[in-house]
Structures are given as structure tokens and as C-alpha cells.
Design a protein around this motif. Structure first.
Motif, short mmCIF file in Angstrom:
data_model
loop_
_atom_site.label_atom_id
_atom_site.label_comp_id
_atom_site.label_asym_id
_atom_site.label_seq_id
_atom_site.Cartn_x
_atom_site.Cartn_y
_atom_site.Cartn_z
N LEU A 66 0.83 -1.21 0.00
CA LEU A 66 0.00 0.00 0.00
C LEU A 66 0.87 1.26 0.00
N PHE A 67 1.93 1.25 0.77
CA PHE A 67 2.90 2.35 0.75
C PHE A 67 4.21 1.83 1.32
N GLU A 68 5.27 2.56 1.09
CA GLU A 68 6.57 2.18 1.66
C GLU A 68 7.33 3.43 2.11
N ILE A 69 8.16 3.24 3.10
CA ILE A 69 8.98 4.32 3.66
C ILE A 69 10.43 4.07 3.25
N PRO A 70 10.99 4.89 2.34
CA PRO A 70 12.38 4.64 1.90
C PRO A 70 13.38 5.05 2.99
N VAL A 71 14.46 4.29 3.10
CA VAL A 71 15.53 4.56 4.05
C VAL A 71 16.85 4.48 3.30
N THR A 72 17.66 5.55 3.38
CA THR A 72 18.98 5.58 2.75
C THR A 72 20.02 5.83 3.82
N VAL A 73 21.06 5.02 3.84
CA VAL A 73 22.13 5.14 4.83
C VAL A 73 23.45 5.31 4.10
N VAL A 74 24.20 6.34 4.49
CA VAL A 74 25.54 6.55 3.96
C VAL A 74 26.52 6.24 5.08
N GLN A 75 27.26 5.18 4.92
CA GLN A 75 28.27 4.79 5.91
C GLN A 75 29.63 5.28 5.40
N PRO A 76 30.20 6.32 6.02
CA PRO A 76 31.44 6.89 5.48
C PRO A 76 32.67 6.09 5.89
N HIS A 77 33.73 6.33 5.14
CA HIS A 77 35.04 5.82 5.53
C HIS A 77 35.58 6.70 6.67
N VAL A 78 36.15 6.07 7.67
CA VAL A 78 36.77 6.80 8.78
C VAL A 78 38.28 6.65 8.64
N VAL A 79 38.96 7.78 8.51
CA VAL A 79 40.41 7.74 8.26
C VAL A 79 41.15 7.45 9.56
N ASP A 80 42.35 6.95 9.40
CA ASP A 80 43.22 6.66 10.55
C ASP A 80 43.67 7.99 11.17
N PRO A 81 43.43 8.20 12.47
CA PRO A 81 43.82 9.48 13.10
C PRO A 81 45.32 9.72 13.12
N SER A 83 47.50 8.90 10.50
CA SER A 83 47.96 9.35 9.18
C SER A 83 47.04 10.39 8.57
N ASN A 84 45.74 10.40 8.98
CA ASN A 84 44.74 11.32 8.41
C ASN A 84 44.72 11.24 6.88
N GLU A 85 44.84 10.00 6.38
CA GLU A 85 44.87 9.79 4.93
C GLU A 85 43.94 8.65 4.56
N PHE A 86 43.25 8.81 3.44
CA PHE A 86 42.36 7.77 2.93
C PHE A 86 42.90 7.25 1.61
N VAL A 87 43.03 5.89 1.52
CA VAL A 87 43.47 5.24 0.29
C VAL A 87 42.55 4.04 0.06
N ARG A 88 42.01 3.93 -1.13
CA ARG A 88 41.11 2.81 -1.44
C ARG A 88 41.87 1.48 -1.42
N LEU A 187 42.43 3.83 -18.27
CA LEU A 187 43.56 4.31 -17.48
C LEU A 187 43.46 3.74 -16.08
N PRO A 188 44.49 3.04 -15.59
CA PRO A 188 44.48 2.53 -14.21
C PRO A 188 44.79 3.68 -13.24
N LEU A 189 43.82 4.02 -12.41
CA LEU A 189 43.93 5.22 -11.57
C LEU A 189 44.20 4.84 -10.12
N ARG A 190 45.16 5.54 -9.55
CA ARG A 190 45.40 5.50 -8.11
C ARG A 190 45.11 6.89 -7.54
N TYR A 191 44.42 6.93 -6.43
CA TYR A 191 44.18 8.24 -5.82
C TYR A 191 44.11 8.10 -4.31
N SER A 192 44.44 9.20 -3.63
CA SER A 192 44.42 9.23 -2.17
C SER A 192 43.94 10.61 -1.73
N VAL A 193 43.46 10.66 -0.49
CA VAL A 193 42.98 11.91 0.10
C VAL A 193 43.69 12.11 1.43
#
Length: 702
Positions: A66-81, A83-88, A187-193
Motif C-alpha cells: 500500500l505504501f513504503e517508507i524509503p531509508v537511505t544510509v551513507v556509511q562513510p570511511h573513517v580515516v586513521d587518526p 595518518s589522516n589519509e584515505f586510500v582505497r 587508465l588505471p587510476l590510483r588516488y588518495s585523500v
């Protein structure tokens, strides 16, 4: 109504994912009901998840959802305190034109910028590819694009591509990287933040009256701090001069009978010279569609009632050049509730001026005592991670503010402050900074100091006059703009008009005499010719240097009738066959020219030009001298204007009645000379003093 009362559906609620919990049943009738839905994302890996709560009819599940309630969750990456760097983990990513890399990262606390580094995994790839980088942070109760960045960047395997991005700590940032649609190949891409940060814990507003200003800094990682304050604009607050709330027309009625009202708020602005300006209303400028009010719109009109600017929201950085003159700003706000509009009667308008010197800097020091002693300024220093360190800002010197040509009545200076040392970081990460200006009461000097200043000023003026052989332009003024001439360099009455004592030592009798003289001067233009002439001669006998009496007598002879002051109406008011009225008017015009010539002759124009040619006047009585010189200048301009108009009228009468008489003087040369002399003191485009004259042999027009 009966259907509404009898409405009842018993529902079964089923969540589609195990990390969503809610009640199993819901008895729904024709009224509002609350549903409690709990989401537990603690066991979810980083990423984006979508689920829903579906409702079925318990009596007939075959009906479907009859109806539905959508739910969206974004679970972020937590960087190492550490190094403060994110690498996939799955790098490198093989990117084709349709490949999109999307990551959500929780920005560490105290981080103010992130450095995104992209590079091809193929170290021999010198050509590389083109990538589209899009970052976004959504902050509570802020414009969705406040923290957005979009750029197209080249990426290869020889040198890394580095792009700094401004971020806000403790909020999630979304980073999207996509190979450009027209850039073929893989192109094989490497990236970091990598996250960095130099955060001010306080101090985005500095008050000049408070003196030394302290800012506490803390860093996310060890950073080199190089604080620079750059003030680029001056802000003036305009108060409403008129406010009116009124209903709009019949087309502004919402069915069935909801009338829309408007409030029109009027502001006045005077510009002494041309500036680049931007207008905005603080109450409405940062909101548009989410505003409580229906619309906002402002228009700027010049002295001729021509619209020169208009705008609505987000107009605080839209600068355009406005010329010297008077302007009227009208702000319109609409709403259906009249009482809400009535609360806006005191809404302010802010005018931002771009500084002529591009920017003003504020000196930064490492300690409080270094500011007091004027020691070496701070250039840069090292700031360890997690350590709080203060810096101190010194107030801007008055001389520096004067050289910046800040418009009068400005309330504060606005710009930004940067802390990073690298130029590439400064361009994308800056913090807003305001410097509040204070205009206190003028400082009163002691009578002894004032007397010494007057004496030294008079002695200096006398010495200069003797050396140059010039007359002295009287520094003193009694409200009527007197000019004191001292023949052969001798000062008259200590440099003040008619031997008047300084204001600090002036007696009540002196004030009475000055008031009586000013009253008599004002009455000259109102009396008949005989009494006006007698009063004029009596005034000159007692006050031989009172130039305002000459202008008052000229006003007596000058006609105030509108027809006599409009060019074509002036010509049509005479009958070419009857020269008697023209002859009588010629006598009056010649007398006006004689009186105004006396004023022009008595004022030392070279002294005025020398004064206005000075850049800075450091004399202790500079403010008084400026007032006196301004009055001398105004007297000169008034006399030139009256003489100018009188000469034009004589030229017109000469063309009409004495065109064949070769013995008549030619006024064209005198008009050109007077026009050039006036240009030394004014701008011809100034609407307040503009006087344009065109003369021709066949007809003249003012």
C-alpha cells in the motif's frame, strides 16, 4: 464525513533489511499516526545502502504494497587518526569513459582542507587522461553549494595531479571521480585523500577600539603557519528613510481571497566619487527559495530617477561601478501576512565598496608584548599537531586607513585571513575576517595648546605671505565665509576675520555683532533697491572684507522668476520691437557682474589651489582650516556661477538687440576664461555644480 469516520485499515509493516527495526502492525484510521523506525548502521561496511519499510493490508495481502517508507544510509570511511589519509583498498581502478568512483569520507575534526592526489598506475603513461572531479559537503541549514567544487584535471603517470579542497571538520564529504566522457581509452587510476587543518578557535571579528586582537590556532597535523590578513572591501550600513506597506493589485490575490501585500523600503546613498559597489540585505541575501517571504527585489536609481542596478539574493559579491552622485535604493518584499511585513520596517541595507588600494593588511605578531613594543612582525612558525597557539593582530594605523580612501560612514572592513604557507592552499582555503571601525568623539585640546597652534599658524602664514608677496586667505570663519586680506603681508587681527577673537576666547558681544551682521546680510536680497543699497554700504563700512554682502546684493538684482532662468523662456520673454526692458535688465546684469567680480578678485585662488593640492595636512588645526577653505571655495564657486549666468544673459540680449552694433563687447572670450577657471575647483560632470553654457551667434542658451 461518514466515510472519514468509518475509515480503518490494519497494516502489517515489513522492513526489507535486517538493520531496520520497526513495529509489526499499524492500525490506521483517518487521523495522524506516528511510526517509530530505528536504523542501526554499526555493522555496515562503508558505502551507500538503500532499504524501505513496506506496508501490507493484513486482511488482504494480495493487494500488494500500500505504501513504503524509503531509508537511505551513507556509511562513510573513517580515516586513521595517525595518518589522516584515505586510500582505497581496490586500487588501481581501471577507468573508462563511463567509470565513476564515488566515496564518502568522514572529515576529521579540525581539518580545514584536503589534498586529493591522482596518478596513473602506469609510470610510463605520459599522455594520461582527463578526469572530472566533484566534491560536495552538505552543512546543516546552509546552501547546498556552499562547500562544492567541480574541476576537470589531467592525470598521467609521470607527475601526480594534486588538487586541494576546502572541507569542514566532523562532516561527511562526497568525492566523485569520473573519466571524462569524450576521453577514450582505459587508465588505471590510483588516488588518495590527505587531510590537513589549521583551525582558528576564535577571532573572526576584530574591533579596532579593543586594540590588540588574539586568535588561538590549532592544527590537525604538524603544519607551517603563515597568517596573512587581507581586507578588500568596506561596508556601509544604510538605514531606511521611508517604509510603506500596501496591498498589491487584483492579480496578486490567491484564490479564493488571500491578498498579497508588499513593503517598499527606501534608502538614500551619496557617493563623493565613483566606486565599485555591491548591495545586499543581510536578512534575505543568503536565502532564496527557502525564504519565509515570497520574493525580494531591490533597485538602484540615480538622481535622474533612472534605474542603474537591480538584484535580489546572493548579491553581496556582484560589484559594478557607480559614478559620483546621489542614489535611491528601493527594496520590495512580498508576503500574504501584513503583520510579518511590518516587522521589516527597520531592515538595513549593506553597501560594500571595493578598496582603491586593492587590499589592506593587518600586522601579525607572536606575542602581546611584541605588539606593544613594535618588535619584528610574525612571518611564519611551526605548529605541532593538537597544540593550541595564539597569534596577535595589531590595530590598523589611522594614516594607513586614510591612504586607503575608505568612504565616510563605513562601519567595518571585510576580507579574509589565511593560515597556510603554500599559495595553492591559500587560493582555496580562507576564512572570513571583519575589522570593525570606530568613530569616537573628537579629542578636545587644551586652550593653551590651541592658542599656541593658532599663534604658530598665523606666524607661519605671515612669513610665507611676506616672502611671496601674496595676500592671505583668512583662515577664520564666522559662518558667513569672510575673506581676510592682509596687504603687504600684515595679518589682520591675528589671522581671523575682521579682528575677531578665536572661538574659545570670543565674547558674547562679538557673537552678537556677528549674528547681527549675518542677519543684515540675509535681508539685503529681500528689501527694495534703495534700502538694500543703504544697508549694503553700511555693512561694507563696518566689515570691508565681508564678501557675503557682495553676493547678497547680487541676489537682490538677480530675478528669481522661473522664466528669467530658463534659456528659451528667457529669450521669449522679450519683444524684439521693444528694447526698453532689455536695457533695464542690462544695467542690473552689469551690476551683478561687478559685484561677483569683487568676490572673485578678493579670494586668493592660488592659495586655495595650493591647499587642495596637499595630500596630507598634519597641522594641529587641520580640521578647522579645512572648514574655512571649503567655505572660501564655495564663495568662489557661487560668485563664478552668478557671473557666468549674467554674462550668458548679456550675450543673449546682445544677439537679440545689438547684433549689428560692432562696438559692443564680445563676452564669448570672458565666458571661456571663466569656464576654465571654475574647472580648477570642480568636476564638470558633478550634478551639484554642473553649469553648461553654449553660445552661438544666432541664439544663446544656458
Amino acid at each position: 464525513a461518514a466515510d472519514k469516520i468509518n475509515f480503518n485499515v490494519r497494516l502489517t509493516l515489513i522492513p526489507t533489511e535486517s538493520w531496520i527495526t520497526c513495529g509489526n502492525y499499524l492500525d490506521l484510521c483517518y487521523s495522524a499516526r506516528k511510526i517509530s523506525v530505528k536504523v542501526d548502521p554499526s555493522g555496515l561496511a562503508p558505502g551507500v545502502y538503500r532499504a524501505s519499510v513496506k506496508a501490507y493490508d493484513s486482511a488482504c495481502p494480495e493487494k500488494g504494497v500500500l505504501f513504503e517508507i524509503p531509508v537511505t544510509v551513507v556509511q562513510p570511511h573513517v580515516v586513521d587518526p595517525k595518518s589522516n589519509e584515505f586510500v582505497r583498498d581496490d586500487l588501481p581502478v581501471n577507468c573508462k569513459p563511463h567509470t565513476i568512483i564515488r566515496d564518502f569520507i568522514l572529515v576529521p575534526k579540525y581539518a580545514t582542507w584536503a589534498v586529493i592526489e591522482m596518478r596513473s598506475a602506469d609510470s610510463n603513461d605520459a599522455v594520461g587522461g582527463k578526469f572530472f572531479l566533484h566534491t560536495l559537503q552538505i552543512l546543516p541549514m546552509k546552501f547546498c553549494k556552499a562547500m562544492e567544487m567541480q574541476k576537470i584535471l589531467p592525470v598521467n603517470g609521470i607527475t601526480p595531479t594534486v588538487q586541494p579542497v576546502r572541507v569542514e571538520g566532523d562532516h561527511i564529504i562526497e568525492i566523485c571521480i569520473a573519466k571524462f566522457w569524450s576521453n577514450f581509452g582505459m587508465l588505471p587510476l590510483r588516488y588518495s585523500v590527505k587531510f590537513h587543518g589549521i583551525s582558528p578557535l576564535n577571532g573572526s571579528i576584530m574591533h579596532s577600539a579593543s586594540g590588540i586582537h588574539r586568535i588561538d590556532l590549532t592544527a590537525l597535523t604538524s603544519e607551517e603557519v603563515h597568517p596573512v590578513v587581507s581586507l578588500k572591501t568596506a561596508a556601509m550600513v544604510l538605514k531606511p528613510s521611508e517604509t510603506k506597506v500596501s496591498p498589491l493589485t487584483a492579480r496578486d490575490v490567491i484564490h479564493p481571497a488571500r491578498q498579497i501585500y508588499q513593503t517598499l523600503i527606501t534608502y538614500q546613498l551619496h557617493l563623493a566619487k565613483g566606486y565599485e559597489v555591491a548591495f545586499y540585505t543581510p536578512l534575505f541575501s543568503n536565502i532564496l527559495y527557502e525564504s519565509e517571504f515570497e520574493s525580494q527585489f531591490w533597485m538602484v536609481f540615480d538622481a535622474n530617477k533612472m534605474m542603474v542596478r537591480c538584484g535580489d539574493a546572493y548579491s553581496y559579491d556582484k560589484y559594478e561601478k557607480l559614478e559620483k552622485g546621489d542614489y535611491t535604493i528601493r527594496l520590495q518584499v512580498r508576503h500574504e501576512k501584513k503583520e510579518l511585513l511590518e516587522k521589516l520596517t527597520e531592515a538595513n541595507m549593506i553597501v560594500n565598496f571595493k578598496l582603491a588600494s586593492n587590499s589592506l593588511s593587518v600586522d601579525v605578531y607572536k606575542s602581546y608584548n611584541q605588539v606593544l613594543s613594535g618588535a619584528k612582525k610574525m612571518t611564519s612558525c611551526s605548529l605541532a599537531a593538537g597544540v593550541c597557539r595564539p597569534i596577535y593582530l595589531a590595530p590598523i594605523a589611522s594614516e594607513k586607513l586614510q591612504k586607503a580612501s575608505i568612504p565616510p560612514q563605513c562601519s567595518w572592513l571585510e576580507g579574509n585571513i589565511t593560515y597556510a604557507k603554500e599559495d595553492i592552499i591559500k587560493k582555496c582555503v580562507s576564512h572570513s575576517f571583519q575589522y570593525i571601525l570606530t568613530e569616537g568623539p573628537p579629542a578636545k585640546k587644551s586652550s593653551t595648546a590651541a592658542s599656541n597652534a593658532v599663534a604658530s599658524s598665523a606666524a607661519s602664514a605671515t612669513a610665507n605671505s611676506v616672502a611671496n608677496g601674496n595676500n592671505l586667505v583668512g583662515g577664520g570663519s564666522n559662518g558667513s565665509g569672510n575673506v581676510v586680506t592682509a596687504p603687504n603681508g600684515a595679518a589682520n587681527g591675528g589671522g581671523l576675520p575682521n579682528g575677531t577673537a578665536p572661538k574659545e576666547t570670543r565674547s558674547k558681544w562679538d557673537e552678537y555683532c556677528e549674528g547681527l551682521r549675518d542677519y543684515q546680510t540675509a535681508q539685503i536680497a529681500k528689501l527694495d533697491t534703495e534700502h538694500a543699497e543703504n544697508l549694503y554700504q553700511a555693512l561694507l563700512k563696518d566689515n570691508p572684507n565681508h564678501l557675503a554682502a557682495h553676493l547678497a546684493m547680487a541676489d537682490h538684482f538677480d530675478s528669481s522668476e522661473l522664466k528669467q532662468n530658463l534659456p528659451y523662456a528667457f529669450m521669449k520673454s522679450f519683444d524684439p520691437s521693444d528694447s526698453a526692458p532689455a536695457t533695464l535688465l542690462k544695467v542690473k546684469l552689469l551690476r551683478i557682474i561687478e559685484l561677483t567680480s569683487l568676490v572673485v578678485k578678493e579670494i586668493d585662488q592660488n592659495a586655495l589651489l595650493a591647499y587642495y593640492g596637499m595630500k596630507v595636512d598634519n597641522r594641529p588645526n587641520a580640521a578647522k582650516i579645512k572648514v574655512q577653505m571649503d567655505k572660501q571655495k564655495q564663495l568662489l564657486l557661487d560668485a563664478c556661477q552668478r557671473k557666468f549666468v549674467a554674462l550668458c544673459k548679456l550675450k543673449i540680449l546682445q544677439n537679440m538687440f545689438d547684433a549689428q552694433d560692432v562696438s559692443q563687447p564680445d563676452y564669448a572670450e570672458e565666458l571661456d576664461q571663466l569656464y576654465g577657471e571654475v574647472g580648477k575647483f570642480i568636476e564638470y560632470t558633478d550634478s551639484k555644480v554642473r553649469c553648461e553654457v553654449r553660445c552661438s551667434e544666432s541664439r544663446g542658451s544656458i
